[in-house]
Design an enzyme around this catalytic site. Structure first.
Site: not given
Length: 549
Positions: A348-349
């Site tokens: 989830e960057v």
């Protein structure tokens, strides 16, 4: 007419026969109770072996140190007690040996219970490595506990051969959102090892807290390990307020593990055949690190406001970032033994901050790239190389498996079988941790009495029914095992963690250890009921099974 003497003799005989039959009915063969189910097990219900409550254990001289250490663990476990060594093989109740060449992971074992003259039992345990002997004993803990009498154990004789399906049988515990003490972590290790789960993945860092002492960066624990208690106790990330100074008097909620404490946890786990897997979540989910050290923040980011809205990825262009991560890895290597896996996050960057950051854009030009993914790929490759150069394994979440990085990096696939299959086809070793089946922070039923959870619904039957992705034999060889993840937004104490874990972790244990039909749910459920009684004896909390399970 029957005379009184004959009547009383017959009544006594019938009573005795009923007593014996009742006793026999209570004797459970090994295959009816062992969880996870062994590879092969045969019992003879017509032959019963009797063992004393206090077992005398014999081992060849070369194996005595390992067996003594194992008995110390078992005595501390609290199910069996009074286990002791003897030098007399002929009088021993249990004969242990480590012999032969270990196959696979060395976790396999053989066990046999014989009945001699007068029904005297002799238990024979054999393995190619000490790990296998440990698991042989864990199986015996279940068998003996279920067949305990007032003065010993009465067990139908059996023969067992057992090897694990997968080498990785794990649980992840999120200790960032809520901190769990060293004693609580040890308690979880004890319970996992009883059912042959062997990887405890500690999610040590995330936005709400940093939980591992890093001596070169003391603010990580003097500030970012502590936060102001939430006003109503309800989880709300937007309201989380980390300490704004060292020893902030308002930030009293949290904690961290010193390096010495972590070494103690590692040693405790290793004595129970559990490997501790540390995770430092990067480059996203890094709010706690950025809060303590502003040099990790991208140029132009209004931190902490934007950090709470998803711009919580460290800067890819500042030289301080790479130096920071390498320093953290160096200190992890000083604590964790060579061969340990180190999880580097990469889930989830958000790349939003990188778009306008002059440092990130300069780095992108240096790489002669225009796609922001190149920043993640370059960062991951540098850190993974740095991790592996001393014999450690690098692990990432499955988003990083899409970055076309080094295929030796392990991919932990949480988004489902399709992502796992894609990583395996690229040649990555894969750990299956799908949120569809193995997210144990999801609800266990739709009943209104369930404690608050983050959402979702994964009942026990669903966990047990998990099927692997469709892969070719070569691709399937890349699958290292299974893992359940316990995120703790709403699980603020160990009692809640245990309630959410058990009995679902029993289903995970069987799917990871046993190569059996996932549709044989009836057998599993029957054995799980006995396993829960064992957990109750150890005062471990669990969710009782109901008719829907």
């Amino acid at each position: 007419m029957m005379n009184k003497g004959r009547f009383y003799r017959m009544a006594a005989w019938l009573a005795l026969a009923g007593f014996l039959n009742a006793g026999m009915a209570e004797m459970l063969p090994a295959e009816d109770m062992l969880l996870p189910a062994p590879s092969a097990c045969r019992s003879d219900r017509s032959a019963v072996a009797r063992l004393p409550l206090r077992l005398a254990v014999y081992a060849p001289e070369k194996d005595v140190p390992a067996v003594e250490a194992l008995l110390n663990v078992l005595n501390a476990q609290g199910v069996l007690s009074g286990l002791s060594m003897t030098g007399d093989r002929d009088s021993a109740d249990v004969v242990c040996s480590v012999e032969g060449t270990p196959a696979g992971t060395g976790e396999g074992y053989e066990a046999r219970l014989d009945a001699g003259q007068g029904g005297r039992g002799v238990l024979r345990l054999k393995a190619g490595a000490s790990a296998g002997l440990f698991y042989a004993w864990q199986s015996m803990v279940q068998v003996l506990n279920a067949n305990r009498t007032e003065d010993g154990f009465s067990v139908p004789v059996f023969s067992i051969r057992d090897v694990p399906r997968f080498e990785w049988r794990g649980i992840m515990l999120d200790v960032s959102r809520h901190f769990f003490t060293m004693a609580e972590v040890k308690r979880m290790i004890d319970t996992m090892s009883l059912f042959k789960l062997n990887r405890l993945h500690l999610h040590l860092t995330d936005g709400p807290g940093w939980r591992m002492e890093i001596k070169k960066y003391p603010l990580l624990t003097s500030m970012s390990a502590w936060r102001v208690p939430l006003a109503n106790g309800e989880w709300n990330w937007q309201e989380v307020k980390l300490a704004i100074q060292e020893h902030d008097p308002e930030a009293t909620y949290g904690g961290f593990y010193t390096q010495d404490q972590m070494r103690e946890i590692i040693a405790y786990a290793r004595s129970r055949q559990v490997t501790i897997v540390p995770e430092i979540d990067l480059p996203g989910h890094s709010y706690a690190a950025m809060h303590a050290y502003g040099d990790l923040i991208c140029d132009g980011v209004d931190f902490p406001v934007e950090g709470k809205k998803g711009r919580d990825a460290v800067c890819m262009g500042r030289p301080e970032t790479l130096r920071f991560v390498k320093d953290v890895v160096d200190e992890l290597k000083a604590v964790f033994p060579p061969g340990s896996p180190i999880h580097l996050g990469h889930d989830e960057v958000s790349a939003e901050a990188w778009k306008k950051c002059r440092y990130c854009q300069n780095r992108l030009k240096d790489l002669n790239e225009t796609d922001l993914k190149a920043l993640s790929r370059d960062f991951l490759q540098q850190i993974a190389d740095y991790v592996r150069k001393d014999g450690y394994d690098a692990i990432v979440w499955d988003e990083a498996g899409e970055l076309e990085a080094d295929k030796h990096i392990f991919v932990m696939a949480w988004r489902g079988n399709d992502f796992a299959a894609a990583a395996a086809r690229k040649g990555h070793p894969v750990i299956l941790a799908p949120c569809s089946h193995f997210y144990f922070d999801y609800y266990q039923s739709s009943a209104p009495t369930e404690p608050k959870a983050i959402g979702g619904l994964i009942p026990l039957r669903q966990v047990y029914g998990y099927e692997l992705p469709e892969l070719s034999p070569e691709e399937a060889s890349k699958v290292r095992g299974l893992q359940a993840n316990i995120w703790t937004e709403y699980l603020y104490d160990m009692g809640l963690v245990e309630y959410m874990a058990w009995p679902r972790a029993l289903a995970l244990a069987e799917r990871a250890w046993s190569d059996c039909d996932p549709r044989d749910y009836k057998s599993f459920r029957s054995r799980a009921a006995l396993a829960l009684k064992l957990l109750e004896k150890l005062a471990v909390k669990y969710r009782p099974m109901d008719e829907e399970d």
